[in-house]
Design a protein around this motif. Structure first.
Motif, PDB file in Angstrom:
ATOM      1  N   ILE A 110       0.660  -1.231   0.003  1.00 53.97           N
ATOM      2  CA  ILE A 110       0.058  -0.170   0.089  1.00 53.97           C
ATOM      3  C   ILE A 110       0.744   1.191  -0.010  1.00 53.97           C
ATOM      4  O   ILE A 110       0.277   2.215  -0.606  1.00 53.97           O
ATOM      5  N   TYR A 111       2.015   1.177   0.783  1.00 54.95           N
ATOM      6  CA  TYR A 111       3.056   2.440   0.686  1.00 54.95           C
ATOM      7  C   TYR A 111       4.050   2.243  -0.570  1.00 54.95           C
ATOM      8  O   TYR A 111       4.961   1.627  -0.192  1.00 54.95           O
ATOM      9  N   SER A 112       3.502   2.824  -1.664  1.00 52.66           N
ATOM     10  CA  SER A 112       4.541   2.477  -2.778  1.00 52.66           C
ATOM     11  C   SER A 112       5.673   3.599  -3.084  1.00 52.66           C
ATOM     12  O   SER A 112       5.253   4.492  -3.701  1.00 52.66           O
ATOM     13  N   ILE A 113       6.528   3.238  -1.996  1.00 54.74           N
ATOM     14  CA  ILE A 113       7.807   4.102  -2.180  1.00 54.74           C
ATOM     15  C   ILE A 113       8.949   3.244  -2.562  1.00 54.74           C
ATOM     16  O   ILE A 113       8.981   2.084  -2.264  1.00 54.74           O
ATOM     17  N   GLY A 114       9.609   3.645  -3.542  1.00 57.17           N
ATOM     18  CA  GLY A 114      10.713   2.728  -4.144  1.00 57.17           C
ATOM     19  C   GLY A 114      11.934   2.584  -3.309  1.00 57.17           C
ATOM     20  O   GLY A 114      12.009   3.321  -2.235  1.00 57.17           O
ATOM     21  N   THR A 115      12.648   1.745  -3.597  1.00 57.02           N
ATOM     22  CA  THR A 115      13.742   1.536  -2.741  1.00 57.02           C
ATOM     23  C   THR A 115      14.724   2.707  -2.529  1.00 57.02           C
ATOM     24  O   THR A 115      15.329   2.879  -1.482  1.00 57.02           O
ATOM     25  N   THR A 116      14.947   3.409  -3.659  1.00 49.96           N
ATOM     26  CA  THR A 116      15.883   4.618  -3.601  1.00 49.96           C
ATOM     27  C   THR A 116      15.319   5.559  -2.531  1.00 49.96           C
ATOM     28  O   THR A 116      15.944   6.291  -1.846  1.00 49.96           O
ATOM     29  N   GLY A 117      13.917   5.700  -2.567  1.00 55.87           N
ATOM     30  CA  GLY A 117      13.333   6.850  -1.405  1.00 55.87           C
ATOM     31  C   GLY A 117      13.333   6.323  -0.055  1.00 55.87           C
ATOM     32  O   GLY A 117      13.869   7.023   0.869  1.00 55.87           O
ATOM     33  N   TRP A 118      13.370   4.813  -0.013  1.00 53.81           N
ATOM     34  CA  TRP A 118      13.254   4.412   1.420  1.00 53.81           C
ATOM     35  C   TRP A 118      14.945   4.488   1.613  1.00 53.81           C
ATOM     36  O   TRP A 118      15.318   4.772   2.907  1.00 53.81           O
ATOM     37  N   GLY A 119      15.951   4.276   0.683  1.00 52.45           N
ATOM     38  CA  GLY A 119      17.195   4.598   1.150  1.00 52.45           C
ATOM     39  C   GLY A 119      17.474   5.965   1.447  1.00 52.45           C
ATOM     40  O   GLY A 119      18.165   6.151   2.516  1.00 52.45           O
ATOM     41  N   TRP A 120      16.997   6.990   0.877  1.00 48.01           N
ATOM     42  CA  TRP A 120      17.103   8.504   1.491  1.00 48.01           C
ATOM     43  C   TRP A 120      16.679   8.921   2.766  1.00 48.01           C
ATOM     44  O   TRP A 120      17.210   9.312   3.606  1.00 48.01           O
ATOM     45  N   VAL A 121      15.315   7.919   2.781  1.00 45.48           N
ATOM     46  CA  VAL A 121      14.850   8.309   4.348  1.00 45.48           C
ATOM     47  C   VAL A 121      15.793   7.661   5.320  1.00 45.48           C
ATOM     48  O   VAL A 121      15.954   8.232   6.418  1.00 45.48           O
ATOM     49  N   HIS A 122      16.218   6.290   5.258  1.00 46.11           N
ATOM     50  CA  HIS A 122      17.010   5.723   6.315  1.00 46.11           C
ATOM     51  C   HIS A 122      18.271   6.392   6.470  1.00 46.11           C
ATOM     52  O   HIS A 122      19.076   6.471   7.367  1.00 46.11           O
ATOM     53  N   LEU A 123      18.898   6.842   5.002  1.00 47.89           N
ATOM     54  CA  LEU A 123      20.257   7.420   5.320  1.00 47.89           C
ATOM     55  C   LEU A 123      20.207   8.714   6.022  1.00 47.89           C
ATOM     56  O   LEU A 123      20.753   9.068   7.121  1.00 47.89           O
ATOM     57  N   ILE A 124      19.071   9.818   5.891  1.00 51.30           N
ATOM     58  CA  ILE A 124      18.966  10.989   6.729  1.00 51.30           C
ATOM     59  C   ILE A 124      18.636  10.472   8.127  1.00 51.30           C
ATOM     60  O   ILE A 124      18.977  11.098   9.110  1.00 51.30           O
TER      61      ILE A 124
END
Length: 117
Positions: free
Chosen positions: A35-49
């Motif tokens: 349901i939360y369609s965020i790509g792996t690159t988006g999740w990567g930036w979230v986890h990086l920050i």
């Protein structure tokens, strides 16, 4: 000291997880129909920050900053929620990080005897 150490380690883990998601997105298996369609690159930036922020708060806790306790609780709660949303990408790791986040929150909210007097 426990919470500060774990926050620094969590920060490093989240930072490395973010780097892995940004540069090696195919490492994570994405479940279809999430349901939360965020790509792996988006999740990567979230986890990086998030990893950078957790690391900074952990260092501030080592330095004895009292405001860092409040921010540590807030960031650990945010980390737990974000790892819950990240479960379809890497389930076991996300559950482990949620448990560690809960321990950090507990450690930061526990009143030490020297804090009372």
């Amino acid at each position: 000291m426990f919470a500060a150490t774990i926050l620094v380690v969590l920060g490093i883990w989240s930072f490395l997880q973010g780097l892995a998601a940004i540069f090696q997105g195919h490492f994570f298996v994405v479940q279809p129909g999430y349901i939360y369609s965020i790509g792996t690159t988006g999740w990567g930036w979230v986890h990086l920050i998030l990893g950078i922020l957790l690391f900074i708060i952990g260092i501030c806790l080592f330095l004895g900053q009292t405001w860092a306790r409040v921010l540590g609780v807030i960031l650990a709660a945010i980390s737990a929620v974000l790892n819950f949303l990240f479960i379809p990408f890497y389930p076991l790791w996300s559950i482990v990080l949620i448990a560690v986040d809960i321990f950090v929150i507990w450690a930061l909210l526990t009143i030490r005897r020297q804090d009372v007097y």
